[in-house]
Design an enzyme around this catalytic site. Structure first.
Site, PDB file in Angstrom:
ATOM      1  N   TRP A  51       0.824  -1.218   0.000  1.00  0.00           N
ATOM      2  CA  TRP A  51       0.000   0.000   0.000  1.00  0.00           C
ATOM      3  C   TRP A  51       0.856   1.265   0.000  1.00  0.00           C
ATOM      4  O   TRP A  51       1.839   1.341   0.728  1.00  0.00           O
ATOM      5  CB  TRP A  51      -0.870  -0.005   1.260  1.00  0.00           C
ATOM      6  CG  TRP A  51      -1.540   1.280   1.574  1.00  0.00           C
ATOM      7  CD1 TRP A  51      -0.997   2.364   2.229  1.00  0.00           C
ATOM      8  CD2 TRP A  51      -2.877   1.657   1.243  1.00  0.00           C
ATOM      9  NE1 TRP A  51      -1.923   3.375   2.313  1.00  0.00           N
ATOM     10  CE2 TRP A  51      -3.085   2.968   1.725  1.00  0.00           C
ATOM     11  CE3 TRP A  51      -3.933   0.998   0.585  1.00  0.00           C
ATOM     12  CZ2 TRP A  51      -4.298   3.645   1.573  1.00  0.00           C
ATOM     13  CZ3 TRP A  51      -5.138   1.669   0.440  1.00  0.00           C
ATOM     14  CH2 TRP A  51      -5.316   2.975   0.934  1.00  0.00           C
ATOM     15  N   ASP A  54      -0.290   9.110   0.710  1.00  0.00           N
ATOM     16  CA  ASP A  54       0.238  10.455   0.421  1.00  0.00           C
ATOM     17  C   ASP A  54       1.726  10.502   0.069  1.00  0.00           C
ATOM     18  O   ASP A  54       2.546   9.895   0.757  1.00  0.00           O
ATOM     19  CB  ASP A  54       0.088  11.357   1.650  1.00  0.00           C
ATOM     20  CG  ASP A  54      -1.296  11.350   2.258  1.00  0.00           C
ATOM     21  OD1 ASP A  54      -2.191  10.689   1.730  1.00  0.00           O
ATOM     22  OD2 ASP A  54      -1.462  12.023   3.288  1.00  0.00           O
TER      23      ASP A  54
END
Ligand code: NAG
Ligand code: NAG
Ligand code: NAG
Length: 553
Positions: A51, A54
């Protein structure tokens, strides 16, 4: 990544960059599933697996770009967040290093969340990031490089004085995060912005410091509004034709939109005043473009912005793919000539990936017609640069909506409902029978006697046979004096397997979409130009390119 490529990456790392650790930890993951591999990007930033969200602390240091990213080293879901760290010399190929920051102390035990890098005038670097404590309290911490002689800045040391900013009285301690890059005022004090909320009100708070470690809160909020929690405040100056404007960007959590305000900033009062009519903010991108973060690139004297393009598929699909999250291609941003909006365009480095070129000029497309862009080797990985020319402008329907309704208009009419002038545009990631296709479309409406409203849509309603993916259409409007522009409207569409980045009117508008074709994948995907409007249009120029893959290891 196929074995052969993986070992190539290893050799490159060992031989050229001596990054044994980086290769063995991140670079050589095996393919998880066939569909996940087919949808992986070829020239966008994403780690081999797991994953990301930002982008954090982008910066340039001694010939290398550094990019940090919210990263879960253990799986394709949001958990165990550390600061992944990658370096590049060209903003395209990246080498992943060991994570720069990971939970290790009571002030960041539950996560090392987003933050920014500040390069001080003497060359020192401070990363400021949000640490999440055991009960969810959010505090701000510092980390600095261990060894400035290492051009990769592989190791980072947390400050003994952490946390350096804690939520003060009246601040919601579980919603207090994402320090901006700091700037120094004429009084010599450093300033940093943090985002928080108070019921429905969002607040951007200003903190000041003489030494970067002892911070005090300004009495007044720097900015406030009513959109609920915001994140990732970004603040920077831009100039155009001699005048300077400041840009405040916030990421609105609920609507998942990045919104910016242009205005005037006075560092003697620390007041930021948005320009007239800019109170609601503008969007840098109208699609899946979130948590953006910019930096000034001193090597090319430009402002570059990174953003996260979140998955729009089901969590179970991410588990199967073994990865989730892609970053948008870094974009240069600048102030439009009239000073009323930001312009955005892919960094010039991307053009170096263009290989085989297909060129078409002055091709007329009748109402209802389309043609395939033949000659591309791999249309799933392409850069399509098209200039359309419209006439019959008297056929354009009057524009009778509000600018804010562009996305609804794209949802209601999309790229298939016939209008007077348009929709026309490109179909990408299209199957041979055209049943699976993603449309990037242009529709022309009459705004007043001279001006036209141009609606750009990414219509993803037929982008996948899967019903497990979000198929919201996104779009935005550009006002143009078409007579002055000779009836020409430009559209550049960058396609990379599962991501479509569209740029209209030379950077006046951008729309990013994530898509999940099931049959139009890999070498089965095609690209077309179409015209669904009543009026004939002309493709005055089309340059399409195959795009080379980059190495991310
Ligand atoms: C610092 O980095 C340089 C360059 O990589 C290296 O030669 C040197 O040994 C490092 N110093 C320490 C103390 O690790
Ligand atoms: C802080 O924000 C959280 C999350 O929105 C909310 O649940 C909580 O009630 C807020 N706390 C206070 C004191 O307002
Ligand atoms: C999507 O496909 C349906 C069924 O073929 C068709 O009616 C519709 O016009 C298509 N829309 C777009 C935007 O391609």
């Amino acid at each position: 990544m196929p074995c052969e490529e993986a070992s190539m990456a290893r050799i490159r790392c060992l031989g050229i960059l001596l990054l044994t650790l980086a290769c063995s930890t991140l670079g050589v993951a095996a393919a998880d599933s066939e569909s996940g591999e087919k949808l992986r990007t070829s020239f966008h930033f994403q780690p081999a697996r797991n994953w990301i969200n930002d982008p954090n602390g982008p910066m340039y240091y001694r010939g290398f770009y550094h990019l940090f990213v919210q990263y879960n080293p253990t799986g394709p879901h949001w958990r165990n967040i550390v600061w992944g760290h990658a370096v590049s010399s060209d903003l395209l190929s990246w080498v992943f290093l060991e994570p720069a920051i990971a939970p290790s102390a009571p002030y960041d035990a539950k996560g090392t969340w987003s933050g920014s890098a500040t390069v001080l005038p003497d060359g020192r670097i401070n990363l400021m990031y949000t640490g999440v404590q055991v009960h969810g309290r959010q505090v701000q911490n510092l980390a600095v490089p261990r060894n400035y002689s290492d051009p990769f800045l592989r190791e980072w040391v947390k400050s003994q004085l952490n946390p350096v900013i804690v939520p003060g009285a009246g601040v919601n301690s579980t919603e207090f995060r994402d320090p901006s890059t700091a700037w120094r005022g004429a009084d010599g004090l450093w300033r940093v912005l943090l985002a928080t909320k108070d019921h429905r009100r969002h607040l951007v708070l200003l903190y000041r410091s003489t030494d970067f470690t002892h911070w005090s809160a300004a009495r007044r909020p720097f900015h406030e509004g009513h959109t609920g929690m915001v994140e990732c405040a970004d603040f920077f100056p831009l100039s155009s034709a001699g005048s300077v404007k400041h840009v405040l960007k916030i990421s609105v959590l609920e609507s998942r939109r990045d919104v910016y305000f242009l205005g005037a900033y006075d560092d003697s009062t620390d007041k930021f005043l948005p320009d007239d009519g800019n109170d609601d903010g503008l969007q840098l991108d109208f699609g899946i473009f979130y948590a953006s973060k910019s930096f000034f690139d001193p090597s090319r004297r430009r402002r570059v912005v990174w953003a996260w393009a979140k998955e729009q598929d089901a969590t179970a699909d991410d588990e199967q793919k073994g990865w989730a999250g892609v970053l948008a291609i870094p974009r240069e941003v600048w102030l439009a000539h009239d000073g009323r909006q930001l312009m955005t365009w892919l960094v010039a480095e991307v053009d170096s990936l263009r290989t085989n070129r297909v060129h078409i000029a002055d091709m007329t497309i009748q109402s209802g017609d389309y043609f395939e862009i033949a000659g591309l080797q791999l249309p799933a990985q392409a850069d399509l640069d098209v200039e359309f020319q419209v006439s019959n402008l008297e056929r354009a329907e009057p524009f009778q909506w509000r600018a804010a309704e562009a996305a609804d208009l794209c949802a209601a009419r999309g790229a298939d409902v016939q209008g007077g002038v348009g929709p026309f545009g490109v179909w990408v990631l299209a199957s041979r029978d055209l049943r699976e296709r993603t449309a990037v479309s242009i529709s022309v409406f009459k705004a007043d006697e001279r001006k036209h409203m141009i609606l750009f849509c990414n219509d993803v309603s037929n982008s996948s046979y899967s019903d497990q993916v979000d198929k919201h259409n996104y779009g935005g409007l550009v006002q143009l004096d078409l007579a002055k522009a000779g009836g020409r409207i430009s559209l550049r569409t960058l396609v990379d397997n599962c991501i479509v980045e569209a740029f209209g009117s030379h950077g006046k508008i951008a729309i990013l979409s994530r898509v999940y074709p099931t049959s139009a994948v890999g070498n089965k995907a095609r690209a077309f130009v179409f015209n669904k409007g009543k009026s004939t249009i002309v493709v005055s120029r089309l340059d399409a390119y195959d795009m080379a893959s980059v190495k991310i290891s």
